[in-house]
Design a protein around this motif. Structure first.
Motif, PDB file in Angstrom:
ATOM      1  N   LEU A  50       0.871  -1.363  -0.018  1.00 51.08           N
ATOM      2  CA  LEU A  50      -0.016   0.086   0.002  1.00 51.08           C
ATOM      3  C   LEU A  50       0.916   1.350   0.090  1.00 51.08           C
ATOM      4  O   LEU A  50       0.275   2.427  -0.190  1.00 51.08           O
ATOM      5  CB  LEU A  50      -0.900  -0.198   1.226  1.00 51.08           C
ATOM      6  N   SER A  51       2.234   1.277   0.184  1.00 52.55           N
ATOM      7  CA  SER A  51       2.828   2.226   0.338  1.00 52.55           C
ATOM      8  C   SER A  51       3.681   2.408  -1.273  1.00 52.55           C
ATOM      9  O   SER A  51       4.111   3.443  -1.641  1.00 52.55           O
ATOM     10  CB  SER A  51       4.248   2.043   1.118  1.00 52.55           C
ATOM     11  N   ALA A  52       3.851   1.651  -1.698  1.00 52.14           N
ATOM     12  CA  ALA A  52       4.848   1.616  -3.025  1.00 52.14           C
ATOM     13  C   ALA A  52       4.170   2.355  -4.136  1.00 52.14           C
ATOM     14  O   ALA A  52       2.869   2.326  -4.310  1.00 52.14           O
ATOM     15  CB  ALA A  52       5.336   0.275  -3.563  1.00 52.14           C
ATOM     16  N   ALA A  53       4.827   3.037  -5.137  1.00 48.97           N
ATOM     17  CA  ALA A  53       4.369   3.680  -6.174  1.00 48.97           C
ATOM     18  C   ALA A  53       3.478   2.889  -6.956  1.00 48.97           C
ATOM     19  O   ALA A  53       3.895   1.566  -7.287  1.00 48.97           O
ATOM     20  CB  ALA A  53       5.490   4.210  -6.943  1.00 48.97           C
ATOM     21  N   GLY A  54       2.178   3.217  -7.435  1.00 49.22           N
ATOM     22  CA  GLY A  54       1.403   2.237  -8.039  1.00 49.22           C
ATOM     23  C   GLY A  54       0.196   1.722  -7.232  1.00 49.22           C
ATOM     24  O   GLY A  54      -0.673   1.298  -7.835  1.00 49.22           O
ATOM     25  N   ALA A  55       0.235   1.837  -5.884  1.00 53.77           N
ATOM     26  CA  ALA A  55      -0.787   1.651  -5.022  1.00 53.77           C
ATOM     27  C   ALA A  55      -1.923   2.722  -5.316  1.00 53.77           C
ATOM     28  O   ALA A  55      -1.576   3.781  -5.613  1.00 53.77           O
ATOM     29  CB  ALA A  55      -0.294   1.376  -3.611  1.00 53.77           C
ATOM     30  N   SER A  56      -3.543   2.390  -5.080  1.00 48.52           N
ATOM     31  CA  SER A  56      -4.429   3.478  -5.245  1.00 48.52           C
ATOM     32  C   SER A  56      -5.328   2.932  -4.292  1.00 48.52           C
ATOM     33  O   SER A  56      -5.558   1.909  -3.886  1.00 48.52           O
ATOM     34  CB  SER A  56      -4.890   3.185  -6.744  1.00 48.52           C
ATOM     35  N   GLY A  57      -6.421   3.989  -4.112  1.00 47.68           N
ATOM     36  CA  GLY A  57      -7.495   3.429  -3.245  1.00 47.68           C
ATOM     37  C   GLY A  57      -7.242   4.042  -2.033  1.00 47.68           C
ATOM     38  O   GLY A  57      -6.568   4.954  -1.740  1.00 47.68           O
ATOM     39  N   LEU A  58      -7.503   3.257  -1.112  1.00 46.72           N
ATOM     40  CA  LEU A  58      -7.101   3.094   0.314  1.00 46.72           C
ATOM     41  C   LEU A  58      -5.511   2.946   0.473  1.00 46.72           C
ATOM     42  O   LEU A  58      -5.518   1.994   1.009  1.00 46.72           O
ATOM     43  CB  LEU A  58      -8.200   2.522   1.278  1.00 46.72           C
ATOM     44  N   THR A  59      -4.700   3.763   0.295  1.00 42.78           N
ATOM     45  CA  THR A  59      -3.268   3.632   0.429  1.00 42.78           C
ATOM     46  C   THR A  59      -2.956   3.858   1.700  1.00 42.78           C
ATOM     47  O   THR A  59      -3.546   4.238   2.626  1.00 42.78           O
ATOM     48  CB  THR A  59      -2.508   4.568  -0.692  1.00 42.78           C
TER      49      THR A  59
END
Length: 405
Positions: A253-262
């Motif tokens: 949920l932290s890395a680039a490319g995560a989306s929504g409820l990050t």
């Protein structure tokens, strides 16, 4: 599949893909990369049709752009993987829900009664079911997926151990799988007490009018070659984490490319007990990040980690990315336990393979097993269950990294 067990463990997104049982004791398993894959018994079962199955190695359809909460495969770190377009075929709304029908754990027998939908007739997702997509997603034989999480109002995720989150009682996580624009299954993880999760799967009718709990699994649903796994397979992967949730975690949920409820959204909304001290970005260039992220999602999160709960914890091969060892590619467990390390597993009739042999894909066991699919019980393929097709995008990303070593 047993209904409710202690939550000391759990499976795809997540993260391998099998997702339907309650947590229970950690199963003992062999070294999944250095020896034979564990004997997981017959796949599928139950009420699935078996006729008309296409080739297991058929190429998936091209994927398309997808909204937040849906795998899109568009980020450089995540190889494209989803087969079905992000379009759900419109259908008749079907018969009225019967929310009085419940199972032995008190679970609704119909998906429309689980809280995912604000309106079942038009399939409107509830505002309290928040969409999310981790930066790295697990392979599910080309199925396109959407993910949603419900956190009870006023509660927080215990993130005091950033690599082993503990979720508040009442948490629900759904994962929807689509094939060719049709919903095939929706999995539910429901934390009922501090120590008990209930995990189950709702299988959609082909006309999309209903989605009913199915714990037995479905082999070759609708003749697509895709299997809905039985509930009894869930713990094999989900048990790899302390509280049994895969995919909804700090790295993904932290890395680039995560989306929504990050991760950043969770912090901003004060839904975690401890905010991260840094941004947990996967190290390396685009090639290195793609390989490390794919191995994390498909191998490390569920099985190959040094967690006390992981199925392959005794293998010595650890591919989960931890928040305290991502200062460089060489610092990751993946690099330290795989690159240049001898492998006890050797392909039939072969010798001299390493887990990852630098600049030598042809003599590296990890890409060999990732690119293999068992046809008669060989117990060679990895991941060892819930897949009959090779994830060619992830495999190519892994090969590209090996060739740079």
């Amino acid at each position: 599949m047993v209904a409710v067990l202690p939550a000391a463990m759990l499976i795809a997104a997540g993260s391998l893909g099998a997702c339907s049982s309650s947590s229970g004791g950690t199963p003992d398993g062999p070294d999944e990369s250095d020896g034979n894959a564990p004997d997981l018994g017959p796949r599928g079962g139950g009420d699935g049709a078996s006729d008309g199955s296409p080739s297991r190695d058929a190429d998936p359809e091209a994927s398309s752009d997808a909204p937040s909460g849906t795998d899109s495969g568009s980020d450089v770190q995540q190889p494209p993987r989803d087969a079905a377009p992000d379009v759900v075929t419109p259908v008749d709304t079907g018969p009225p829900l019967d929310c009085t029908a419940v199972g032995p754990a008190g679970e609704p027998k119909e998906l429309g009664c689980t809280g995912l939908y604000a309106s079942w007739p038009d399939r409107t997702i509830s505002p309290s079911a928040r969409p999310f997509t981790p930066a790295f997603t697990s392979w599910s034989d080309g199925a396109q997926k959407s993910r949603y999480v419900y956190l009870p109002p006023g509660t927080k995720i215990d993130t005091s151990n950033m690599d082993e989150w503990r979720f508040p009682v009442g948490t629900k996580i759904w994962k929807e799988f689509r094939l060719g624009g049709l919903r095939a299954e929706t999995r539910l993880l429901w934390k009922k007490t501090n120590s008990d999760w209930y995990r189950t799967t709702y299988v959609w009718s082909r006309d999309q009018s209903s989605a009913v709990e199915n714990t037995a699994g479905v082999v070759n649903i609708w003749g697509t070659g895709y299997d809905v796994v039985p509930q009894s397979d869930c713990s094999l992967c989900h048990n790899g984490h302390l509280d049994g949730v895969l995919g909804f975690e700090a790295v993904g949920l932290s890395a680039a490319g995560a989306s929504g409820l990050t991760m950043s959204a969770l912090v901003n909304e004060q839904r975690v007990t401890d905010a991260p001290g840094a941004v947990y970005e996967v190290p390396g260039n685009a090639t290195e990040r793609a390989a490390l992220g794919s191995l994390h999602a498909n191998c490390g999160n569920a099985c190959h980690s040094n967690s006390n709960y992981a199925l392959a914890k005794d293998s010595g091969l650890f591919m989960r990315l931890r928040t305290d060892n991502m200062s460089s590619v060489n610092a990751t467990d993946t690099y330290k336990t795989a690159v240049g390390v001898a492998s006890k597993f050797q392909p039939p009739g072969e010798t001299g393979y390493l887990r990852i042999k630098p600049s030598d894909v042809a003599h590296s066991t990890i890409p060999f097993r990732d690119g293999y699919r068992d046809t008669s019980g060989e117990r060679i393929q990895m991941p060892p269950l819930a897949t009959h097709k090779v994830d060619t995008a992830a495999l190519n990303a892994l090969k590209a990294w090996i060739n740079t070593l």
